[in-house]
Design a protein around this motif. Structure first.
Motif, PDB file in Angstrom:
ATOM      1  N   ILE A   1     -10.143  59.370   1.847  1.00  0.00           N
ATOM      2  CA  ILE A   1      -9.205  60.128   2.679  1.00  0.00           C
ATOM      3  C   ILE A   1      -8.655  61.295   1.849  1.00  0.00           C
TER       4      ILE A   1
ATOM      5  N   ASP B   1      -7.908  63.106  10.198  1.00  0.00           N
ATOM      6  CA  ASP B   1      -7.725  62.012   9.245  1.00  0.00           C
ATOM      7  C   ASP B   1      -7.246  62.456   7.868  1.00  0.00           C
ATOM      8  N   ASP B   2      -6.837  63.713   7.728  1.00  0.00           N
ATOM      9  CA  ASP B   2      -6.233  64.159   6.472  1.00  0.00           C
ATOM     10  C   ASP B   2      -4.760  63.782   6.455  1.00  0.00           C
TER      11      ASP B   2
ATOM     12  N   ALA C   1      -3.572  55.910   2.953  1.00  0.00           N
ATOM     13  CA  ALA C   1      -5.017  56.149   2.879  1.00  0.00           C
ATOM     14  C   ALA C   1      -5.779  54.838   2.718  1.00  0.00           C
TER      15      ALA C   1
ATOM     16  N   ALA D   1      -8.524  53.513   5.429  1.00  0.00           N
ATOM     17  CA  ALA D   1      -9.922  53.310   5.007  1.00  0.00           C
ATOM     18  C   ALA D   1     -10.454  51.932   5.381  1.00  0.00           C
TER      19      ALA D   1
END
Length: 76
Positions: free
Chosen positions: A10, A28-29, A71, A75
């Motif tokens: 990420i 997704d940042d 993150a 994930a």
């Protein structure tokens, strides 16, 4: 210029003053942005919309730790 850290795949971007999330971040940042009241952590969704926590962090270190933890969850 924004700095980029990749954690569990990420992207976490720490934006410089005046930089906009929309100009640097994609789906997704996670963006970390300094404001007068602290360091805000923003999450960008697939449509490019950003959502943040309810309160800023008091330091870049704390905001980055929170972003890394998020993150890891993203994930999974």
């Amino acid at each position: 210029m924004a700095s980029v850290t990749i954690h569990h795949g990420i992207r976490i971007l720490t934006l410089d003053e005046g930089e906009r999330i929309a100009d640097h971040c994609g789906a997704d940042d996670i963006a970390i942005v300094k404001a007068d009241d602290g360091w805000w952590t923003w999450f960008v969704d697939a449509e490019g919309q950003a959502e943040s926590y309810d309160q800023p962090f008091d330091s870049l270190h704390r905001a980055l730790c929170a972003a890394r933890a998020a993150a890891e969850m993203m994930a999974e």
